[in-house]
Scaffold this motif. Structure first.
Motif, short mmCIF file in Angstrom:
data_model
loop_
_atom_site.label_atom_id
_atom_site.label_comp_id
_atom_site.label_asym_id
_atom_site.label_seq_id
_atom_site.Cartn_x
_atom_site.Cartn_y
_atom_site.Cartn_z
N ASP A 19 2.96 -23.62 -25.99
CA ASP A 19 1.78 -23.93 -24.91
C ASP A 19 1.11 -25.33 -25.24
O ASP A 19 0.62 -25.45 -26.02
CB ASP A 19 0.79 -22.64 -24.89
N GLY A 65 -2.05 -14.91 -15.55
CA GLY A 65 -2.62 -16.23 -15.96
C GLY A 65 -2.50 -17.15 -14.90
O GLY A 65 -2.76 -18.28 -14.98
N ASP A 123 -3.18 -19.24 -11.27
CA ASP A 123 -3.98 -19.77 -10.49
C ASP A 123 -3.44 -19.56 -9.00
O ASP A 123 -2.43 -20.41 -8.76
CB ASP A 123 -4.74 -21.13 -10.69
N PRO A 139 0.64 -20.91 -15.41
CA PRO A 139 -0.31 -21.26 -16.62
C PRO A 139 0.56 -22.18 -17.38
O PRO A 139 1.82 -22.16 -17.47
CB PRO A 139 -0.81 -19.69 -17.24
#
Length: 797
Positions: free
Chosen positions: A366, A433, A435, A448
């Motif tokens: 990430d 997660g 949007d 995400p």
């Protein structure tokens, strides 16, 4: 990926059972490979107290103990030096399996005294290697308490398979997030507060790359005044549960971060660093001693971490031993970086290093968690080791990972057949997660930062369906097609099917071999061109596209004969490649016979050119070719025996098949022996059936008139083939003549040198009425005239 149930519950508030969690993980695509529940392994063991311990009457080193157990007082002979009155330990009753000594207990007599069960050591229960005495529990435990509860080993460990596209699930929090989205509990909120630095780091970081950087972001922080030692029990238990050996607090923290948050880190002993820490490409000849105790050499395809004195380790793969942390370490430098996955994978493959860091970096970590990961690691170090942190130093930037995906929710039903309401779809995506902007048309969804695998609307459909439950997709039969109005098979598919059936009915076994072969095999069968070499072969023995199916069939036959099979008859219908163009690919039905055909007291026969010809003709006839019109000519490929092979053609240009015995040099090179008969039928070359309707003839079995057979002998030159003579005879009267065959060939006295006598039998089949002598004579004259014209021969007197 391993994690314990209690570790999962650090992130997931849930009351689900272990079985429910395991089922949910598998449905989510995180397949559960194994669940190890130590409580089950220790189910037969319980807490016991030694009431009395006396010297064994017949042995100096043994004690006779009275033990209070869950089922009453037992007499146990014990040899442990720490056995004493009042000791609380773990008791194994009769019938219990003790894993450490691989024994199931039964009543026994030791030195003349009866012993029932045993008091156990840690090694006997496979808790550790400790075997200096029996377990001596600290604390107030009641007799009969399950051993797993008393020992604190009642935490099940779950192992799941991680597919390469799910880097987020290489950390426990990512797994908890998926389970929460499915409804197996609630994801616990978290807030990672930044740790304020109190001084500027004397050690800097930088990136030194020409072109695309192999490290996009490099963060560093010095922490001085740490006290490194053993990590606390809670951390050691987590690591031991998943098979990791606790080393010291600093190293254990980095391992914890890798498994808890999928965020690999590295901690250097700051006092062993010289100048600035760099991330750069390696230099040929650079070497370093890794933490696994082995020396590795870098090259210019690997990203290395170095200071001003030289290489320290392989970035994202493994650090070096010379700058590693020990119990004497007091100042540390924490590294948190983002590495290019391809560069990491390349370095790992070249060096053969398999590490937890490589496992995560080559899948992609990430990018947004790099700064939070540094803050979280800093807080853990301060909590466990103390110290004073510096300000964070950095080089590079977080790469731009954001992407918007247009998402029409109707695609969920279109692609999967599962009807989900929009609210349910977006609730799943929100829990994962993502949007979502539902006001746009179509909706816009942003994955995400921890989901680098999601790029299109089909990926969003997959997310919704796997979380909702793929088992909710109802099985629906495909619509039934009208077999009369819409043919199911294409003409080529029909040829392939019929050729398979025909060859199988002739006793050949179907094989499915690689479409690749070795360079040497390819050259034997007319291939080996540079254009047909594979750029990335899976094996040195599978380096080229096969120019002929016979290359791989011969190899398969050799393997079968080596394993003791006396006779091998194989066929395959598939593609072979003359060149790299689409036109160079041909669909062939090829077969091969090798070894003894049968066992007989007169001797075992071997396959020959006539066997191969019969196989080829059978495949052609079944595939819809006019096999009776096929002409036999010389000129087979050079991997066939020049005098025992031929072509089956339609006219001078259309080659339907080639057949014969393989050339002796090919047979020897392939590891075979004796005669090997083979054929290749080119299904692409078979002419399409005529669309023009023709008047059908009655089947022969519907005609009850006796056929008439007449014999002819012709003297022709030796160069005339029997096939040419037979074709001429058949063409004399196609309506009445149904067959012609050679039954004798003579060369010798009475025949001029350079000539031969060929005797044939011609079959006439009357259809409506019996033939008269006059009609038979007329047809005979036509036969003689046709043969004389075609061959230049004469009827033998």
């Amino acid at each position: 990926m391993k994690f314990s149930l209690s570790w999962l519950k650090d992130h997931l508030e849930t009351t689900a059972s272990l079985d429910e969690i395991a089922d949910a993980l598998t449905m989510l695509g995180l397949e559960v490979e194994e669940i190890h529940d130590p409580a089950k392994a220790l189910a037969a063991f319980s807490v016991a107290r030694i009431v009395a311990a006396e010297q064994h009457p017949n042995a100096d080193k043994l004690k006779l103990c009275k033990v209070a157990t869950a089922t009453g007082e037992m007499q146990v002979v014990c040899g442990a030096p720490n056995a004493r009155e009042g000791l609380v330990g773990i008791f194994a009753p009769e019938g219990a399996y003790v894993p450490g000594i691989d024994m199931t207990l039964k009543p026994t007599e030791i030195r003349g005294v009866q012993s029932n069960g045993m008091m156990c050591s840690e090694r006997e229960l496979e808790l550790s290697d400790e075997h200096n005495g029996i377990i001596d529990l600290e604390g107030d435990f009641e007799v009969g308490t399950p051993a797993a509860d008393a020992l604190g080993v009642n935490d099940p460990v779950i192992e799941i398979a991680i597919t390469p596209n799910r880097p987020d699930c290489t950390g426990v929090r990512g797994i908890a997030r998926d389970l929460a989205a499915m409804g197996i509990g609630t994801l616990k909120p978290e807030t990672i507060a930044p740790v304020a630095g109190t001084f500027d780091s004397p050690i800097g970081v930088d990136l030194k790359f020409d072109g695309a950087p192999a490290c996009q972001l490099f963060l560093g922080r010095m922490i001085k005044g740490v006290k490194n030692g053993p990590s606390p029990d809670w951390l050691q238990k987590k690591l031991r549960a998943i098979g990791l050996r606790p080393i010291n607090a600093l190293v254990d923290i980095t391992n914890y971060m890798s498994f808890d948050r999928a965020r690999p880190l590295h901690v250097f002993d700051a006092d062993k660093l010289t100048g600035t820490v760099h991330a750069r490409m390696g230099k040929p000849g650079e070497k370093f001693l890794a933490l696994d105790g082995k020396e590795y050499e870098a090259d210019d395809s690997m990203c290395v971490i170095a200071d001003d004195s030289g290489m320290l380790g392989l970035g994202g793969v493994m650090g070096g031993e010379t700058t590693g942390c020990t119990e004497e370490t007091t100042n540390v430098f924490v590294e948190c970086a983002l590495f290019d996955p391809i560069t990491i994978a390349t370095a790992g493959r070249k060096t053969g290093i398999t590490s937890d860091a490589r496992f995560r970096f080559e899948r992609g970590v990430d990018p947004e968690f790099a700064h939070d990961g540094m803050e979280m690691a800093t807080k853990l170090i301060l909590d466990l080791c103390g110290g004073e942190p510096s300000n964070v130093v950095s080089a590079g930037d977080v790469p731009d990972w954001k992407r918007d995906i247009s998402f029409d929710t109707a695609r969920v039903r279109k692609l999967t057949g599962l009807a989900l309401e929009d609210d349910r779809i977006f609730a799943i995506l929100d829990a994962l997660g993502f949007d979502s902007d539902r006001t746009a048309s179509p909706a816009k969804v942003t994955p995400p930062s921890w989901r680098p695998d999601v790029h299109g609307s089909a990926d969003l459909v997959e997310e919704a369906v796997r979380v909702h439950g793929i088992n909710e997709v109802a099985p629906t039969p495909l619509p039934r097609l009208n077999a009369v109005a819409q043919p199911i098979l294409t003409p080529m598919q029909g040829r392939v099917r019929q050729a398979r059936r025909a060859l199988a009915s002739r006793g050949l076994l179907e094989a499915v071999t690689w479409a690749f072969c070795s360079k040497q095999q390819a050259e034997l069968f007319g291939g080996g061109a540079k254009a047909l070499e594979l750029a990335n072969p899976i094996s040195s023995e599978l380096s080229d596209m096969r120019p002929s199916i016979l290359a791989t069939l011969a190899a398969a036959a050799q393997r079968n004969i080596d394993r003791g099979l006396r006779d091998v008859a194989l066929f395959e219908v598939g593609a072979q490649y003359a060149n790299e163009t689409a036109e160079g690919q041909a669909t062939c039905a090829s077969g091969l016979r090798a070894g003894a055909v049968s066992r007989h007291w007169q001797g075992a026969g071997q396959p020959d050119v006539f066997t191969a010809k019969a196989d080829a003709l059978a495949a052609l006839a079944a595939a819809g070719a006019a096999a009776d019109n096929a002409q036999v000519q010389a000129g087979a490929a050079n991997w066939y025996h020049p005098g025992r092979s031929g072509l089956l053609t339609l006219g001078p240009k259309v080659i339907l098949a080639q057949f014969g015995e393989l050339h002796p040099r090919v047979v020897e090179a392939m590891g075979l022996s004796g005669r090997v008969a083979a054929f290749e039928v080119y299904l692409d070359a078979i002419p399409a059936p005529r669309k023009k309707a023709t008047r059908s003839k009655p089947p022969l079995d519907a005609i009850d008139l006796m056929p008439v057979r007449r014999d002819f002998a012709f003297v022709v030159t030796s160069e005339i083939t029997a096939d040419k003579l037979l074709r001429a005879a058949r063409s004399a009267d196609k309506k009445l003549i149904t067959g012609a065959r050679v039954f004798d060939i003579y060369e010798g006295t009475g025949i001029e040198p350079g000539s031969k006598s060929v005797a044939i039998e011609v079959t006439l089949q009357p259809r409506s009425q019996t033939l008269t002598d006059k009609e038979i004579d007329a047809v005979s004259e036509k036969v003689v005239a046709a043969v004389v014209k075609a061959t230049g021969g004469e009827l033998r007197g």
